[in-house]
Design an enzyme around this catalytic site. Structure first.
Site, PDB file in Angstrom:
ATOM      1  CE  LYS A  12      -3.995   1.983   0.328  1.00 17.78           C
ATOM      2  NZ  LYS A  12      -3.627   2.704  -0.910  1.00 17.78           N
ATOM      3  CD  GLN A  52       3.291   4.554   2.175  1.00 14.82           C
ATOM      4  OE1 GLN A  52       3.825   5.410   1.488  1.00 14.82           O
ATOM      5  NE2 GLN A  52       2.173   4.765   2.835  1.00 14.82           N
ATOM      6  CE  LYS A  78       4.637   7.459  -2.344  1.00 13.23           C
ATOM      7  NZ  LYS A  78       3.874   8.039  -1.246  1.00 13.23           N
ATOM      8  N   GLY A  96      -2.825   8.229  -4.220  1.00 18.96           N
ATOM      9  CA  GLY A  96      -2.187   9.436  -4.757  1.00 18.96           C
ATOM     10  C   GLY A  96      -0.949   9.829  -3.969  1.00 18.96           C
ATOM     11  CG  ASP A  97       3.280  11.054  -2.947  1.00 20.96           C
ATOM     12  OD1 ASP A  97       3.194  10.919  -1.720  1.00 20.96           O
ATOM     13  OD2 ASP A  97       4.260  11.616  -3.474  1.00 20.96           O
ATOM     14  CB  THR A 146      -2.299  13.381   4.460  1.00 20.97           C
ATOM     15  OG1 THR A 146      -2.640  12.218   3.697  1.00 20.97           O
ATOM     16  CG2 THR A 146      -0.836  13.313   4.845  1.00 20.97           C
ATOM     17  CB  SER A 156      -5.602   4.613   1.921  1.00 25.49           C
ATOM     18  OG  SER A 156      -5.466   5.702   1.044  1.00 25.49           O
TER      19      SER A 156
HETATM   20  P1  NDP Z   1       0.611  17.838  -4.051  1.00 23.50           P
HETATM   21  O1  NDP Z   1       1.107  17.531  -5.410  1.00 23.50           O
HETATM   22  O2  NDP Z   1      -0.843  17.979  -3.822  1.00 23.50           O
HETATM   23  O3  NDP Z   1       1.326  19.149  -3.485  1.00 23.50           O
HETATM   24  C1  NDP Z   1       2.704  19.244  -3.393  1.00 23.50           C
HETATM   25  C2  NDP Z   1       3.048  20.646  -2.914  1.00 23.50           C
HETATM   26  O4  NDP Z   1       4.435  20.692  -2.616  1.00 23.50           O
HETATM   27  C3  NDP Z   1       2.782  21.705  -3.965  1.00 23.50           C
HETATM   28  O5  NDP Z   1       2.497  22.920  -3.330  1.00 23.50           O
HETATM   29  C4  NDP Z   1       4.143  21.781  -4.682  1.00 23.50           C
HETATM   30  O6  NDP Z   1       4.377  23.033  -5.309  1.00 23.50           O
HETATM   31  C5  NDP Z   1       5.099  21.578  -3.534  1.00 23.50           C
HETATM   32  N1  NDP Z   1       6.325  20.927  -4.038  1.00 23.50           N
HETATM   33  C6  NDP Z   1       6.423  19.696  -4.587  1.00 23.50           C
HETATM   34  N2  NDP Z   1       7.670  19.441  -4.965  1.00 23.50           N
HETATM   35  C7  NDP Z   1       8.375  20.540  -4.649  1.00 23.50           C
HETATM   36  C8  NDP Z   1       9.727  20.914  -4.781  1.00 23.50           C
HETATM   37  N3  NDP Z   1      10.621  20.073  -5.343  1.00 23.50           N
HETATM   38  N4  NDP Z   1      10.096  22.122  -4.322  1.00 23.50           N
HETATM   39  C9  NDP Z   1       9.196  22.970  -3.761  1.00 23.50           C
HETATM   40  N5  NDP Z   1       7.893  22.676  -3.609  1.00 23.50           N
HETATM   41  C10 NDP Z   1       7.496  21.492  -4.042  1.00 23.50           C
HETATM   42  O7  NDP Z   1       1.215  16.677  -3.119  1.00 23.50           O
HETATM   43  P2  NDP Z   1       0.757  16.196  -1.674  1.00 23.50           P
HETATM   44  O8  NDP Z   1       0.245  17.344  -0.899  1.00 23.50           O
HETATM   45  O9  NDP Z   1      -0.105  14.993  -1.857  1.00 23.50           O
HETATM   46  O10 NDP Z   1       2.131  15.671  -1.057  1.00 23.50           O
HETATM   47  C11 NDP Z   1       3.017  16.540  -0.328  1.00 23.50           C
HETATM   48  C12 NDP Z   1       3.963  15.706   0.514  1.00 23.50           C
HETATM   49  O11 NDP Z   1       3.195  14.904   1.433  1.00 23.50           O
HETATM   50  C13 NDP Z   1       4.839  14.695  -0.242  1.00 23.50           C
HETATM   51  O12 NDP Z   1       6.068  14.553   0.415  1.00 23.50           O
HETATM   52  C14 NDP Z   1       4.051  13.410  -0.128  1.00 23.50           C
HETATM   53  O13 NDP Z   1       4.877  12.269  -0.299  1.00 23.50           O
HETATM   54  C15 NDP Z   1       3.549  13.522   1.297  1.00 23.50           C
HETATM   55  N6  NDP Z   1       2.386  12.701   1.633  1.00 23.50           N
HETATM   56  C16 NDP Z   1       1.232  12.799   0.924  1.00 23.50           C
HETATM   57  C17 NDP Z   1       0.131  12.040   1.276  1.00 23.50           C
HETATM   58  C18 NDP Z   1      -1.200  12.197   0.616  1.00 23.50           C
HETATM   59  O14 NDP Z   1      -2.167  11.603   1.114  1.00 23.50           O
HETATM   60  N7  NDP Z   1      -1.330  12.959  -0.433  1.00 23.50           N
HETATM   61  C19 NDP Z   1       0.227  11.043   2.370  1.00 23.50           C
HETATM   62  C20 NDP Z   1       1.460  11.088   3.105  1.00 23.50           C
HETATM   63  C21 NDP Z   1       2.501  11.874   2.709  1.00 23.50           C
HETATM   64  P3  NDP Z   1       4.234  23.133  -6.914  1.00 23.50           P
HETATM   65  O15 NDP Z   1       2.769  23.031  -7.187  1.00 23.50           O
HETATM   66  O16 NDP Z   1       4.833  24.454  -7.232  1.00 23.50           O
HETATM   67  O17 NDP Z   1       5.028  21.979  -7.465  1.00 23.50           O
END
Ligand code: NDP
Length: 448
Positions: free
Chosen positions: A93, A114, A129, A168-169, A213, A380
């Site tokens: 997962k 994970q 992943k 998603g991620d 999250t 999830s």
């Molecule tokens: P999204 O794609 O919805 O959002 C990502 C955010 O982070 C955007 O604002 C993006 O900005 C910014 N970002 C991404 N990469 C970079 C970078 N290299 N430098 C600066 N800003 C960056 O993703 P999520 O919110 O789903 O995920 C965010 C984090 O949380 C990740 O680490 C993910 O692995 C973790 N996570 C997510 C879960 C989920 O349920 N979605 C669960 C557990 C962990 P921009 O739009 O400008 O790229």
């Protein structure tokens, strides 16, 4: 130095040789192995049967070509990944990430984390992943759909309700899960709801999954603050990112009385001394798919900063919710200078090893991602439960379960840290508590 330091160093050196050019994977493993030295001194049997080496080697890694046609009729080729790391506790997962920085090392670090995160939820899920180096930014709706269809055309052979359940991620939200699920259904001729999570509410999705999250992160932060005699009500909070995790962390923190004084995206950061207009932020990011500059042009009192760092702001709580290694040693020192007392990670591994050392030296209360952001995968797993029983639960019931899970995770990492003589070190607590459950299952299931 413990008697197991040399052996652990040996495992790590071998891993570096066999997995060259994967620095994020090395970083994630190094942190866990560091905590395992503490475990082995108390429970040496965890060093038997090659357990630690097996744990660091994915059960299966799939890498595949993803060809697709853009709107100009040009053929594009991306690379797809699915790393099925450990299924001792349940089906693999973990999410799918679409971002140009994606490579095998990044997917392996995420898959490795994970395993322990999923174990901490207390639910029967293994760790995996996946993703692609596809960049969704600037792509048309049709291009995104064609990419998702091509990606699933290969991925569908490797996933299933009892085998591997992606979600998603970064770069993969409800829209992408829809296209992926549609193609899975078409290829298999089955409406197998349990094969993906984060689905739409009318076709097998769970209420609260979108919020989970971010909400879960804040529930755990609240618990951590209360354990220290403080409250999130009235606190000033910095949240990096403005994606799924960030938006719902901001929403819940403000609902509980905090003021979120800044958020960001990859173009810069926004200072919001009077708090964030969550409805506007959702409209900009989720509906219009805009940038933080669009928010600033419509919000009162918000200032955009293309230079410097969001970690320069003064606040009480920092919730990094963007991406890996976004807080280095210098940023961490800034956090300390600026009065931050609590850091809880919404993103996966947003703090470098040096940053974590700075938190430790300055006695910050620090909840690592594998505990603090586990609410997403936990919900999830609740979606999988609903799919298996063809049921759908109310928002209130699901949210309450999420809250209880996050409170349980905090209690578990807190008591485990104390049990292993590292009171207050939630990195050690999370690594050890997550590890022991998986390790016990691996022992019971033999050398496989
Ligand atoms: P999204 O794609 O919805 O959002 C990502 C955010 O982070 C955007 O604002 C993006 O900005 C910014 N970002 C991404 N990469 C970079 C970078 N290299 N430098 C600066 N800003 C960056 O993703 P999520 O919110 O789903 O995920 C965010 C984090 O949380 C990740 O680490 C993910 O692995 C973790 N996570 C997510 C879960 C989920 O349920 N979605 C669960 C557990 C962990 P921009 O739009 O400008 O790229």
């Amino acid at each position: 130095m413990s008697s197991y330091d040399d052996q652990i160093a040996g495992y790590y050196n071998k891993l570096l040789q066999r997995n060259a050019g994967e620095p994020e994977f090395h970083q994630a493993v190094a942190e866990v192995l560091d905590s395992l030295k503490i475990v082995l001194n108390k429970d040496p049997h965890y060093n038997d049967y090659g357990l630690i080496e097996r744990l660091c080697e994915p059960e299966r890694q799939v890498i595949f070509r993803v060809p697709w046609v853009n709107d100009k009729n040009e053929v594009k080729v991306n690379r797809g990944f699915r790393v099925q790391f450990n299924s001792a506790l349940g089906p693999y997962k973990g999410g799918l990430r679409f971002h140009p920085s994606v490579n095998l090392g990044i997917i392996k670090f995420l898959g490795f984390e994970q395993i322990f995160k999923n174990s901490l939820t207390g639910l029967p899920i293994g760790g995996g992943k996946g993703g692609s180096d596809f960049d969704p930014k600037g792509k048309s709706e049709q291009e995104i759909m064609r990419f998702c269809q091509s990606f699933m055309t290969e991925l569908h052979r490797h996933i299933g309700e009892y085998r591997d359940v992606p979600a998603g991620d970064i770069g993969v939200g409800g829209r992408e899960i829809g296209y992926l699920f549609g193609q899975f259904r078409r290829l298999t001729n089955q409406h197998e709801s349990g094969v993906l999570t984060g689905k739409g509410l009318t076709w097998g999705g769970s209420l609260v999954r979108t919020e989970a999250t971010g909400y879960g992160l804040v529930y755990l932060t609240e618990e951590m603050m209360e354990a220290n005699g403080e409250s999130i009500d009235g606190a000033r909070v910095i949240v990096s990112g403005s994606g799924n995790v960030a938006i719902y962390a901001i929403e819940k923190a403000q609902e509980l009385g905090a003021t979120v004084v800044g958020f960001s995206d990859s173009s810069g950061w926004v200072h919001t001394p009077n708090g964030v207009d969550v409805a506007l932020l959702k409209d900009v990011k989720e509906v219009r798919r805009g940038r933080v500059t669009d928010y600033v042009s419509e919000a009162e009192g918000a200032v955009f900063n293309p230079e410097g760092s969001i970690w320069d702001l003064e606040a009480d709580v920092a919730l990094p919710c963007a991406t890996q290694n976004e807080i280095d040693g210098d940023h961490a020192r800034k956090l300390v200078e600026n009065g931050i007392k609590y850091v809880a990670e919404g993103a996966n591994m947003p703090s470098t090893a040096e940053a974590i050392e700075v938190y430790r030296e300055n006695k910050l209360h620090f909840a690592p991602g594998k505990a603090a952001n586990a609410g997403g995968v936990a919900t999830s797993a609740l979606e999988m439960q609903q799919n298996a029983s063809r049921d759908s639960w109310s928002f209130e019931y699901t949210d309450e379960r999420l809250k209880k899970i996050m409170q349980g995770i905090f209690r578990n990492i807190d008591s485990t840290a104390a049990e292993y003589d590292h009171e207050g070190d939630f990195v050690v607590g999370a690594n050890i508590a997550g590890f022991k459950k998986v390790a016990d299952a691996m022992f019971a299931q033999g050398v496989i």
